[in-house]
Every structure is written in structure tokens, then in C-alpha cells.
Write an enzyme that holds these catalytic residues in place. Sequence first.
Site, PDB file in Angstrom:
ATOM      1  N   GLU A 198      13.133  19.055 -24.073  1.00  9.43           N
ATOM      2  CA  GLU A 198      12.218  19.381 -22.965  1.00  9.43           C
ATOM      3  C   GLU A 198      12.698  20.655 -22.243  1.00  9.43           C
ATOM      4  OE1 GLU A 198       9.468  17.716 -22.700  1.00  9.43           O
ATOM      5  OE2 GLU A 198       9.901  15.800 -23.676  1.00  9.43           O
ATOM      6  N   GLU A 212      -3.002  17.615 -12.543  1.00 10.06           N
ATOM      7  CA  GLU A 212      -3.192  17.791 -13.980  1.00 10.06           C
ATOM      8  C   GLU A 212      -4.625  18.153 -14.344  1.00 10.06           C
ATOM      9  OE1 GLU A 212      -0.571  15.806 -17.449  1.00 10.06           O
ATOM     10  OE2 GLU A 212      -1.875  14.462 -16.360  1.00 10.06           O
ATOM     11  N   ARG A 248       0.816  -1.240   0.000  1.00  6.76           N
ATOM     12  CA  ARG A 248       0.000   0.000   0.000  1.00  6.76           C
ATOM     13  C   ARG A 248       0.847   1.287   0.000  1.00  6.76           C
ATOM     14  NH1 ARG A 248      -3.233  -3.048   3.485  1.00  6.76           N
ATOM     15  NH2 ARG A 248      -5.020  -3.850   2.352  1.00  6.76           N
ATOM     16  N   HIS A 262      11.593  10.214 -28.859  1.00  3.16           N
ATOM     17  CA  HIS A 262      10.617  11.136 -28.271  1.00  3.16           C
ATOM     18  C   HIS A 262      11.081  12.601 -28.318  1.00  3.16           C
ATOM     19  CE1 HIS A 262       7.458  12.502 -25.557  1.00  3.16           C
ATOM     20  NE2 HIS A 262       8.386  13.056 -24.804  1.00  3.16           N
ATOM     21  N   HIS A 270       3.827  18.451 -27.750  1.00  2.01           N
ATOM     22  CA  HIS A 270       3.721  17.011 -27.535  1.00  2.01           C
ATOM     23  C   HIS A 270       2.623  16.337 -28.360  1.00  2.01           C
ATOM     24  CE1 HIS A 270       6.729  17.536 -24.552  1.00  2.01           C
ATOM     25  NE2 HIS A 270       6.648  16.289 -24.117  1.00  2.01           N
ATOM     26  N   HIS A 277       3.786  13.284 -30.280  1.00  2.00           N
ATOM     27  CA  HIS A 277       3.254  11.922 -30.075  1.00  2.00           C
ATOM     28  C   HIS A 277       2.753  11.340 -31.391  1.00  2.00           C
ATOM     29  CE1 HIS A 277       2.448  12.811 -25.557  1.00  2.00           C
ATOM     30  NE2 HIS A 277       3.634  12.251 -25.739  1.00  2.00           N
ATOM     31  N   LYS A 292       3.994  11.919 -10.886  1.00  3.38           N
ATOM     32  CA  LYS A 292       3.306  10.973 -11.780  1.00  3.38           C
ATOM     33  C   LYS A 292       4.199   9.747 -11.984  1.00  3.38           C
ATOM     34  CE  LYS A 292       1.951  13.346 -15.505  1.00  3.38           C
ATOM     35  NZ  LYS A 292       1.267  13.459 -16.786  1.00  3.38           N
ATOM     36  N   ARG A 335      -1.102  22.307 -15.898  1.00  2.00           N
ATOM     37  CA  ARG A 335      -0.033  21.314 -16.104  1.00  2.00           C
ATOM     38  C   ARG A 335       0.015  20.894 -17.575  1.00  2.00           C
ATOM     39  NH1 ARG A 335       1.470  16.857 -11.551  1.00  2.00           N
ATOM     40  NH2 ARG A 335       3.088  15.723 -12.649  1.00  2.00           N
ATOM     41  N   LYS A 394       9.098  23.248 -13.974  1.00  4.14           N
ATOM     42  CA  LYS A 394       8.207  22.115 -13.663  1.00  4.14           C
ATOM     43  C   LYS A 394       7.614  22.275 -12.263  1.00  4.14           C
ATOM     44  CE  LYS A 394       6.778  17.644 -14.000  1.00  4.14           C
ATOM     45  NZ  LYS A 394       6.721  16.487 -14.834  1.00  4.14           N
ATOM     46  N   ASN A 447       2.766  20.157 -22.102  1.00  2.79           N
ATOM     47  CA  ASN A 447       2.600  19.371 -23.329  1.00  2.79           C
ATOM     48  C   ASN A 447       2.837  20.188 -24.593  1.00  2.79           C
ATOM     49  OD1 ASN A 447       2.024  16.858 -22.199  1.00  2.79           O
ATOM     50  ND2 ASN A 447      -0.068  17.512 -21.751  1.00  2.79           N
TER      51      ASN A 447
HETATM   52  N1  LIG Z   1       6.332  10.743 -14.904  1.00  2.45           N
HETATM   53  C1  LIG Z   1       6.413  11.815 -15.648  1.00  2.45           C
HETATM   54  O1  LIG Z   1       5.941  12.895 -15.280  1.00  2.45           O
HETATM   55  C2  LIG Z   1       7.115  11.722 -16.976  1.00  2.45           C
HETATM   56  C3  LIG Z   1       7.415  12.888 -17.701  1.00  2.45           C
HETATM   57  C4  LIG Z   1       8.109  12.765 -18.893  1.00  2.45           C
HETATM   58  C5  LIG Z   1       8.501  11.519 -19.352  1.00  2.45           C
HETATM   59  N2  LIG Z   1       8.184  10.401 -18.640  1.00  2.45           N
HETATM   60  C6  LIG Z   1       8.591   9.072 -19.091  1.00  2.45           C
HETATM   61  O2  LIG Z   1      10.000   9.021 -19.095  1.00  2.45           O
HETATM   62  C7  LIG Z   1      10.423   8.002 -20.015  1.00  2.45           C
HETATM   63  C8  LIG Z   1      11.592   8.512 -20.823  1.00  2.45           C
HETATM   64  O3  LIG Z   1      12.659   8.776 -19.938  1.00  2.45           O
HETATM   65  P1  LIG Z   1      14.154   8.987 -20.464  1.00  2.45           P
HETATM   66  O4  LIG Z   1      14.158   9.896 -21.609  1.00  2.45           O
HETATM   67  O5  LIG Z   1      14.954   9.322 -19.263  1.00  2.45           O
HETATM   68  O6  LIG Z   1      14.524   7.568 -21.077  1.00  2.45           O
HETATM   69  P2  LIG Z   1      15.165   6.224 -20.441  1.00  2.45           P
HETATM   70  O7  LIG Z   1      14.795   6.071 -19.038  1.00  2.45           O
HETATM   71  O8  LIG Z   1      14.780   5.130 -21.370  1.00  2.45           O
HETATM   72  O9  LIG Z   1      16.735   6.497 -20.554  1.00  2.45           O
HETATM   73  C9  LIG Z   1      17.330   6.629 -21.825  1.00  2.45           C
HETATM   74  C10 LIG Z   1      18.549   5.735 -21.979  1.00  2.45           C
HETATM   75  O10 LIG Z   1      19.633   6.307 -21.264  1.00  2.45           O
HETATM   76  C11 LIG Z   1      20.229   5.330 -20.404  1.00  2.45           C
HETATM   77  N3  LIG Z   1      20.804   6.077 -19.291  1.00  2.45           N
HETATM   78  C12 LIG Z   1      20.150   6.660 -18.278  1.00  2.45           C
HETATM   79  N4  LIG Z   1      21.005   7.385 -17.528  1.00  2.45           N
HETATM   80  C13 LIG Z   1      22.231   7.209 -18.042  1.00  2.45           C
HETATM   81  C14 LIG Z   1      23.516   7.712 -17.716  1.00  2.45           C
HETATM   82  N5  LIG Z   1      23.692   8.585 -16.729  1.00  2.45           N
HETATM   83  N6  LIG Z   1      24.560   7.302 -18.441  1.00  2.45           N
HETATM   84  C15 LIG Z   1      24.372   6.461 -19.502  1.00  2.45           C
HETATM   85  N7  LIG Z   1      23.184   5.997 -19.892  1.00  2.45           N
HETATM   86  C16 LIG Z   1      22.122   6.367 -19.166  1.00  2.45           C
HETATM   87  C17 LIG Z   1      19.093   4.431 -20.075  1.00  2.45           C
HETATM   88  O11 LIG Z   1      19.540   3.171 -19.612  1.00  2.45           O
HETATM   89  C18 LIG Z   1      18.371   4.343 -21.399  1.00  2.45           C
HETATM   90  O12 LIG Z   1      19.000   3.411 -22.243  1.00  2.45           O
HETATM   91  C19 LIG Z   1       9.203   7.656 -20.849  1.00  2.45           C
HETATM   92  O13 LIG Z   1       8.721   6.408 -20.455  1.00  2.45           O
HETATM   93  C20 LIG Z   1       8.198   8.735 -20.507  1.00  2.45           C
HETATM   94  O14 LIG Z   1       6.860   8.273 -20.573  1.00  2.45           O
HETATM   95  C21 LIG Z   1       7.510  10.499 -17.465  1.00  2.45           C
END
Ligand SMILES: NC(=O)c1ccc[n+]([C@@H]2O[C@H](COP(=O)([O-])OP(=O)(O)OC[C@H]3O[C@@H](n4cnc5c(N)ncnc54)[C@H](O)[C@@H]3O)[C@@H](O)[C@H]2O)c1
Length: 505
Positions: free
Chosen positions: A344, A388, A280, A415, A399, A403, A302, A392, A378, A396
Site C-alpha cells: 500500500e 468517495e 448514536r 491482500h 485493487h 481483489h 471509513k 478517492r 491518504k 484503488n
Molecule cells: N477503513 C478503511 O479505509 C480501510 C482501508 C484499507 C483496509 N481496510 C481493512 O483493513 C483490514 C486489514 O488490516 P490489516 O492489514 O492491518 O490486518 P489485521 O488487522 O488483520 O492485522 C494483521 C495481523 O497483524 C496482527 N498485528 C497487528 N498489529 C501487530 C503488532 N504491532 N505486532 C504484532 N502483530 C500485530 C493482527 O493481530 C493480525 O493478526 C481489512 O479488513 C481491510 O478491509 C480498511
Amino acid sequence: MNTQKNIVITGFMGAGKTTVGEILARKLNRRFVDMDAEIEARSGFTIPQIFRRHGEEGFREMERRLIRELALRHGLVIATGGGALVDDEMREMMGRHGLIVCLNASKEEIRARLAQSLDRPLAADWERLFDARQSAYAKISHQIMTSGKTPREIAAEIAILDDGALYVRTPDGGGYPIIIGNGLLRIIAEEAEELGLAGHVVIVSNETVAPLYGERLAAALPRADLIIVPDGEAHKNLDTVRRIYDEMLACGADRTTTLVALGGGVVGDTAGYVAATYMRGIQLVQIPTTLLSMVDSSVGGKVGVDLPQGKNLIGAFKQPRSVVIDTEVLETLPPLQWRCGMAEVIKHGLIGQPALLEPGLWQPEQAAQLVRQAVQVKIDVVEIDPYEAGIRAHLNLGHTFGHAIEKATHYGVPHGEAVAIGTVKAALLSRNLGFIDDDLVARIQTIMWQIGLPTNIALDSHRWYAAMATDKKWQAGEPRLILLRALGEATIVEGLRREDIMTVL
Ligand SMILES: NC(=O)c1ccc[n+]([C@@H]2O[C@H](COP(=O)([O-])OP(=O)(O)OC[C@H]3O[C@@H](n4cnc5c(N)ncnc54)[C@H](O)[C@@H]3O)[C@@H](O)[C@H]2O)c1
């Protein structure tokens, strides 16, 4: 122990020191001390009464005593009286453990503001004082011009100067710190207690990040287990969640365990969802390692995973206990991931912090400053709209276009690149609707180009539009997009015409 520097706000009477100080203290979750109010409370007299009874010199002596005391304390936001730091010795004393910021306003503005509060002692003679104090104020290294800015904007500017922790207020009345620095992971064990990492910790990381940083982190903390999951968005799913639950049970994790998400947004979202649901809900610490996760996904609460039917369909709001951002880990980040994170960052610049658009800030040695300013955008948004329900959505920008590119190319375009193209399209549409001018559109295109991000894609416009129309943010089939009303200001636009969108595609 609190070792944060005091933030000391000074400047001429009527410059807004108290109002700005109060807002800043709330924003940073610090104690606020208004020196004049403190002197009144301690002496039992109002400032005008003190002036009448003891003269200006009597008042200055009280001020000096208070400064000697406050200068030895930490983590306060202090608003001084207008004359308190005119004396070199007092200024140096406050500056030893404090960041001093001087608020400036033009003579005309001071005149207008003072017209409403003539009961201040010395107000009658203010013009002479204004001129006499300028040389002392000018010796303060941080100067902020307040003209045309709201107290909230001025507080945000000061927050950026401070290199202590940022703070996010959450809807339950609590909040969490975001600690940003270069090399933090190497010293994290020293701060284990303050960060909530002193007890049993489970670190969730992936195959790429764990060998780089996870093993070292697990070894540094007093009682830590490391769970390694496969890398990639394809593994942001319930199978991985289930696997983490199993391993946590096997290593004896209970409700007192803290889960640390060490990785990019994929790890943060997946491990965050586990923390929201395991027994939980257990404590979560986010340690983001990509630029995107530092400025975006680790903050705001999120968390969630994908289903085969779509992205992020399962999720929760789970506020972290703390977010630790070590910008040193960006040294190993692949260049593509850096560029995608920058898309971003630029978006944050366009919707709330134009300073992020300056190339000087994109240099690797500026990473901590860059992240700090970008994450502040942010924070400002999620504090106003934690669930949201409204603004918020501004995050986007670009986006819905982006997307749709990802969908139409079966995720063949990363992305961040899709967001960069989407941001340019949103800017073009904003210009066509008369919100912004050609120069800003050209500037955005140039910025994307300088970073190495694309600004367009050869994609059939009908296919692109069809993919946009499936976006969950289009309400009841009505085109709805986030556009730019001006530099630094996003807006939700509804009821757009199909042909207007097709023109920019
Ligand atoms: N929760 C939210 O509010 C929110 C907001 C935006 C995006 N997201 C989510 O975030 C995800 C994308 O995140 P991302 O862009 O960080 O991608 P990711 O987590 O896939 O990381 C990208 C790549 O970089 C590698 N990596 C990470 N840190 C590293 C480092 N310091 N050195 C070497 N390699 C490294 C990872 O292993 C991966 O291969 C998506 O799933 C998206 O939906 C969530």
C-alpha cells in the site's frame, strides 16, 4: 500547552512565501502570521509608507522587534519578509523554536513575478539584492526549489519536513490530528487530555495485540477498560460488534466514553463501527498497529464490518477524534504484514509521493518518516473527496486486479501480495495504453521484488477476468480501472476493451 515548533518560511521577494504559508497553515490547522502584514496592521501604515517615513533601517527595527516576539511563541506558520532573516542573529533566534525553510526561485522566475508587483520597496534594485542575500539564504538548512511546482505541492513538501502532528480536515469544518512518533504509547498518558483520553476510555483490541500493548495502555490511562476480541478478518462481523456492545454496557460505557481502537485494520474497522453506532455515536481514537492501518485504514473515516455475502457491506463514516501512530509497535509486526503494508505504501508512492519508492526510506529506523509521507498521500485524497465520490478511487490502484486474485484463490493469497501483483498489472496496462514507459514498469517490478512481494501469479486469465467483472467498482458491467497516467499521477479509465485487460492477465 502548544509545544509545536513554528514553521518559518523565508526566501527572496516573489518566491511565494505568503501564498505557500497560508496553504500550509490551513493544512496543518495552525495560525498563520505574515510578518509584513502584521507590521502594517500594527503600525497603521503600508510597507512602502514605512520605508518613506522611517527608511529601511526603521522598517528593519520593526521586523527585529516582531521576530523577538514570534520566536518565543509556538505552533505558528510564519512568512517572513525577504530580508528579515539575512541577519545571523535574527536567523538563529527564529531557528531556536522554529523550523526555517527557504524558498528558492531562479532569477528569471523572480523577474517575471516581480513584473506584476513593482510597488514593493527595494524592487527596483532587486537584482543586486538577490545576489547579496544568497550567502545568507544558503546558511538555512532546509531549501526548497519552487520552479515548476504549485503552491500546494510546495506546502506539502514543507509539511513533510515538520515532525509535528499532521492534520486532516473533515467536511463538517472540523478535523483531527495524526500524531506520529517512535515510543508514543509509552508517554501517551502525559498527553491524555489533548488526545481525548482523559475521561472513561474503552480500549478494543484483539488477542494478539492486547497482550503486547493493550494491557499496558489500559494501565497507563486514568480510567480505562479493555475489551479483547478474536483475531482475524473472519471476526470482522456483526457478532463481534454485538459482543463489544454487550461488554461496553457491562462496564458502564455511556455517551461520554471514548472508544480506542488498538490494532490493525480489522480492529480499527470493527471498533470504529461500534463507535459510530453505540448510543448514536461516541468519540473514537484510532491507534493503528500494522503498517497498513497506519498509512491507510485509520485515516479517512471509513469503518465497517463484513457480511457472509461480502466484505465491508455494513459501514459508516466516522471521523476519529485523533489518530496516534507509534511506529515502535512495528517491531513486533510479522514480516508478512510488513510486506503487505509496503504494497500500500508503494501504491501511495505511485499515485502521489514518488519519494516513497526510494529503498532508503524502507528501513525500520526510517519508519516514522515512511509512515508520515505515506499517510500524507491518504490525507490529501480524503480531504478532497471525503465520501468517495471521485478521486478517492485512486487509492484503488491495483485493487480490482488484486481483489479478483483474492476471490479466485478463496483468499489463499494475502491482500497485500494480491495488491502488489495488481499494481504491476495496472502498470503493464498503463504502458500498453501509452500512458507510461517500459522503464517505469520495470522499476515497479524491481521495487516489489526488493520488498519481497510477488509480481505475478499462475491464475487462469478467464477466471481472473470473470472475478474482476464482479467488482463493485466496474460500473454497469463496463470495465473501469485505476491506472497510472504518469509517476505520481493516477487516473480513472473507463470503457476499456476486454482484450486489452486479457493481454496483461
Ligand atoms: N477503513 C478503511 O479505509 C480501510 C482501508 C484499507 C483496509 N481496510 C481493512 O483493513 C483490514 C486489514 O488490516 P490489516 O492489514 O492491518 O490486518 P489485521 O488487522 O488483520 O492485522 C494483521 C495481523 O497483524 C496482527 N498485528 C497487528 N498489529 C501487530 C503488532 N504491532 N505486532 C504484532 N502483530 C500485530 C493482527 O493481530 C493480525 O493478526 C481489512 O479488513 C481491510 O478491509 C480498511
